[in-house]
Write an enzyme that holds these catalytic residues in place. Structure first.
Site, short mmCIF file in Angstrom:
data_model
loop_
_atom_site.label_atom_id
_atom_site.label_comp_id
_atom_site.label_asym_id
_atom_site.label_seq_id
_atom_site.Cartn_x
_atom_site.Cartn_y
_atom_site.Cartn_z
N LYS A 161 -2.78 31.82 39.40
CA LYS A 161 -3.26 30.43 39.40
C LYS A 161 -2.10 29.49 39.15
O LYS A 161 -1.42 29.58 38.12
CB LYS A 161 -4.33 30.20 38.33
CG LYS A 161 -4.97 28.82 38.50
CD LYS A 161 -5.86 28.41 37.33
CE LYS A 161 -5.09 27.74 36.22
NZ LYS A 161 -4.47 26.44 36.61
N GLY A 177 3.25 28.62 29.56
CA GLY A 177 2.71 27.29 29.30
C GLY A 177 2.82 26.95 27.83
O GLY A 177 3.71 27.45 27.14
N SER A 178 1.90 26.13 27.36
CA SER A 178 1.99 25.65 25.99
C SER A 178 1.61 26.72 24.98
O SER A 178 0.79 27.61 25.27
CB SER A 178 1.09 24.43 25.81
OG SER A 178 -0.25 24.77 26.05
N THR A 179 2.15 26.63 23.80
CA THR A 179 1.81 27.56 22.72
C THR A 179 0.32 27.44 22.38
O THR A 179 -0.35 28.44 22.13
CB THR A 179 2.71 27.28 21.50
OG1 THR A 179 4.05 27.61 21.88
CG2 THR A 179 2.32 28.14 20.30
N GLU A 180 -0.18 26.22 22.43
CA GLU A 180 -1.59 25.98 22.15
C GLU A 180 -2.50 26.79 23.10
O GLU A 180 -3.41 27.50 22.66
CB GLU A 180 -1.82 24.47 22.34
CG GLU A 180 -3.16 23.95 22.03
CD GLU A 180 -3.33 22.52 22.57
OE1 GLU A 180 -2.35 21.91 23.07
OE2 GLU A 180 -4.46 22.04 22.51
N GLY A 202 -1.50 29.28 24.92
CA GLY A 202 -1.16 30.70 24.74
C GLY A 202 -2.07 31.37 23.70
O GLY A 202 -2.50 32.51 23.87
N CYS A 225 11.05 24.80 29.12
CA CYS A 225 10.60 25.46 27.88
C CYS A 225 11.77 25.74 26.95
O CYS A 225 11.61 25.74 25.74
CB CYS A 225 9.84 26.73 28.22
SG CYS A 225 10.70 27.77 29.40
P1 NAI Z 1 -0.91 24.04 29.57
O1 NAI Z 1 -0.39 25.13 28.71
O2 NAI Z 1 -2.24 23.45 29.27
O3 NAI Z 1 -0.98 24.55 31.09
C1 NAI Z 1 -0.29 25.65 31.62
C2 NAI Z 1 -1.21 26.44 32.54
O4 NAI Z 1 -2.29 26.96 31.78
C3 NAI Z 1 -1.85 25.64 33.67
O5 NAI Z 1 -1.93 26.45 34.83
C4 NAI Z 1 -3.24 25.36 33.14
O6 NAI Z 1 -4.20 25.15 34.16
C5 NAI Z 1 -3.54 26.65 32.38
N1 NAI Z 1 -4.55 26.55 31.32
C6 NAI Z 1 -4.82 25.48 30.52
N2 NAI Z 1 -5.83 25.77 29.68
C7 NAI Z 1 -6.21 27.05 29.95
C8 NAI Z 1 -7.21 27.92 29.41
N3 NAI Z 1 -8.02 27.53 28.45
N4 NAI Z 1 -7.32 29.17 29.91
C9 NAI Z 1 -6.50 29.59 30.89
N5 NAI Z 1 -5.55 28.81 31.44
C10 NAI Z 1 -5.40 27.56 30.98
O7 NAI Z 1 0.18 22.91 29.61
P2 NAI Z 1 -0.02 21.33 29.88
O8 NAI Z 1 -1.32 20.87 29.31
O9 NAI Z 1 0.21 21.08 31.28
O10 NAI Z 1 1.20 20.74 29.04
C11 NAI Z 1 1.05 20.49 27.65
C12 NAI Z 1 2.31 20.80 26.90
O11 NAI Z 1 2.58 22.18 27.00
C13 NAI Z 1 3.58 20.15 27.44
O12 NAI Z 1 3.75 18.87 26.95
C14 NAI Z 1 4.63 21.09 26.94
O13 NAI Z 1 4.96 20.79 25.60
C15 NAI Z 1 3.96 22.44 26.99
N6 NAI Z 1 4.32 23.20 28.20
C16 NAI Z 1 5.21 24.21 28.08
C17 NAI Z 1 5.60 24.90 29.20
C18 NAI Z 1 6.58 26.01 29.12
O14 NAI Z 1 7.19 26.35 30.11
N7 NAI Z 1 6.74 26.64 28.00
C19 NAI Z 1 5.12 24.55 30.54
C20 NAI Z 1 4.14 23.50 30.54
C21 NAI Z 1 3.78 22.85 29.40
#
Ligand code: NAI
Ligand code: MG
Length: 500
Positions: free
Chosen positions: A194, A247-250, A252, A303
């Site tokens: 996804k 993605g985000s730690t939250e 994760g 990240c």
């Molecule tokens: P996110 O962690 O919400 O999104 C990343 C992915 O996870 C997207 O594909 C999203 O659709 C999916 N996702 C979201 N909630 C989910 C759930 N409950 N179950 C399964 N999949 C889910 O990141 P977001 O909201 O776009 O960004 C928020 C913050 O996260 C950013 O400001 C940044 O601090 C951090 N982040 C860190 C990243 C990294 O590479 N470590 C990448 C993106 C964001």
């Protein structure tokens, strides 16, 4: 505002965008979502819609799981490792043929400068597939000497896990798709990937190339949709055996909870608040551009961004003055303008989030040497920002901002390293760290003491398909890239044979 001159769109990009809404790739075909729902994807340099995309939810994930299972037990099982490797290599060749289209799509959807997409995202993604193509034929177990009986033969097999779910973010959409797919396919798994709702386009384009590369139907399924619906359907699915997330730690943490239902194997590559440490004996001709690139590359949406900059007191004023004068001159504009050195943030949500941190930094008493407030123009532009007068407890020194914002802090210690290491490690994150020094002993000692999955010495953001990447502490677990990534996608079977 400087004038912007955008490049002409590649005809393939024009053709691709002309046929919306973009479809899901399931079972080797491009299909509409079962609900028929679509969502918009936005150009962050203008805030305008680029095109629409079908929105997957649980029913589409079910369909993808069925297609993937069929492939796993059917056509994919008949493909030899050598053929698997050739398909991955073919995919890389196709990507090379379509490199300019991929770079432009990435820029249109994410906002990053097209010069960066051409120089980093696309070639790194291609190289990643080539690297893992090579691993396809190099997986083997071992014959183990045992003490269980003279005629007991024991050996191991490294088998694929089966149906794997992969969820990626929006900061490096194509590259992270490659990081996820390369190792999973080389090891013989089938995948439901996804993409992020903010940046669905390059993965759909990649799906067209995957279709041409000759993978059997259902081996790779690529869906577009939102996290709480399509994403959660993947992590909750009882017949998906592993989930890999960036993605985000939250989120994760949510993924781990959701994956507990059927005890999916989980690998996580999460956020960071990476320290970048400049010692007084650094080569400043490298350290200053390195520290700038460490935080401003990809608009800081990285990240492993070096977002906490520790500079020794002796050189602090000079380093910050130089960094400030460079940062203030960076040309910011739409990614499709080849002269842009820094683009917009990915989305209005990210723009609000980062703007909130700028405000917080100002309120908590930090001083913006350059930048410090969002730009008043169309699109999601936040200027390169260097905060001085920061202390370790301020919000901007603790939380991941994920924007072009660095918190600079002096350090001064007699022992040279003990105190700054303690401060560098005083975070729940542990993805990466940087060290700038010309003293070899210090470089190694500091590298060993830092709690981070990657330590860069006299460089920053260096990545290679052969070198593992992943986090300590709440930056995640598991290692992508290199031979280490094979462990994420294989399970070990011990076979006992009684020869008596
Ligand atoms: P996110 O962690 O919400 O999104 C990343 C992915 O996870 C997207 O594909 C999203 O659709 C999916 N996702 C979201 N909630 C989910 C759930 N409950 N179950 C399964 N999949 C889910 O990141 P977001 O909201 O776009 O960004 C928020 C913050 O996260 C950013 O400001 C940044 O601090 C951090 N982040 C860190 C990243 C990294 O590479 N470590 C990448 C993106 C964001
Ligand atoms: Mg989110």
């Amino acid at each position: 505002m400087a004038e912007t001159v955008k490049i002409a769109l590649d005809p393939r990009v024009e053709a691709f965008l002309a046929k919306g809404p973009k479809k899901l790739f399931i079972g080797g075909e491009f299909v509409e979502s079962l609900s028929g729902k679509t969502f918009e994807t936005i150009d962050p340099s203008s805030g305008e819609m680029i095109t629409t995309v079908y929105e997957a939810d649980a029913a589409d994930v079910d369909r993808a799981v069925e297609a993937a299972e069929r492939a796993f037990h059917g056509d994919w099982a008949k493909v030899s490792p050598s053929e698997r490797g050739r398909m991955l290599w073919k995919l890389a060749d196709l990507m090379e043929e379509h490199a300019e289209a991929l770079a432009q799509l990435e820029t249109i959807d994410n906002g990053k400068p097209v010069t960066h997409a051409r120089a980093a995202d696309v070639p790194l993604a291609i190289d990643h597939f080539r690297y893992f193509a090579g691993w396809s034929t190099k997986l083997s177990g071992e014959v183990i000497n045992n003490s269980a009986g003279r005629n007991m033969l024991t050996y191991t097999r490294h088998e694929p896990i089966g149906v794997v779910g992969q969820i990626i973010p929006w900061n490096f959409p194509l590259l992270l798709a490659a990081w996820k797919l390369g190792a999973a396919l080389a090891t013989g798994n089938v995948v439901i990937l996804k993409s992020a709702e903010q940046t669905p386009l390059s993965a759909i384009y990649l799906a067209e190339l995957i279709q041409q590369a000759g993978f059997p139907e259902g081996v790779v399924n690529i869906i577009t949709g939102y996290g709480p619906t399509a994403g959660a359907a993947i992590t909750n699915h009882p017949r998906i055996r592993k989930v890999a997330f960036t993605g985000s730690t939250e989120v994760g943490k949510l993924i781990m909870q959701q994956a507990a239902g059927n005890l999916k194997k989980v690998s996580l590559e999460l956020g960071g608040k990476s320290p970048n440490i400049i010692f007084p004996d650094a080569d400043f001709s490298k350290a200053i551009p390195g520290a700038l690139m460490g935080i401003f590359f990809n608009q800081g949406q990285v990240c492993c961004a070096g977002s906490r900059l520790f500079v020794h007191k002796k050189v602090y004023d000079n380093v910050l003055a130089d960094m400030t004068s460079f940062a203030a001159k960076m040309k910011q504009g739409p990614g499709l303008d080849e002269s842009s050195e820094i683009g917009p943030l990915v989305s209005s949500e990210q723009f609000e989030r980062v703007s909130g941190y700028l405000q917080k930094g100002n309120e908590e008493g930090a001083t913006a040497l350059t930048g410090g407030s969002p730009l008043d123009r169309a699109g999601y532009f936040v200027p390169p920002t260097i905060f001085a007068d920061v202390n370790d407890r301020m919000t901007i020194a603790r939380e991941e901002i994920f924007g072009p914002v660095v918190a600079a802090m002096p350090f001064d210690d007699e022992a040279q390293i003990a105190d700054v290491i303690r401060r560098a490690n005083d975070t729940e994150y542990g993805l990466a760290a940087g060290v700038w020094t010309t003293d070899l002993r210090k470089a190694h000692r500091v590298a060993h003491a830092l709690e981070a999955g990657t330590v860069w010495v006299n460089c920053y953001n260096a990545l290679d398909a052969a070198v593992p990447f992943g986090g300590y502490k709440q930056s995640g677990y598991g290692r992508e890239m290199g031979s280490y990534a094979l462990d994420l996608y294989t399970q070990v079977k011990a076979v006992w044979i009684n020869l008596d």
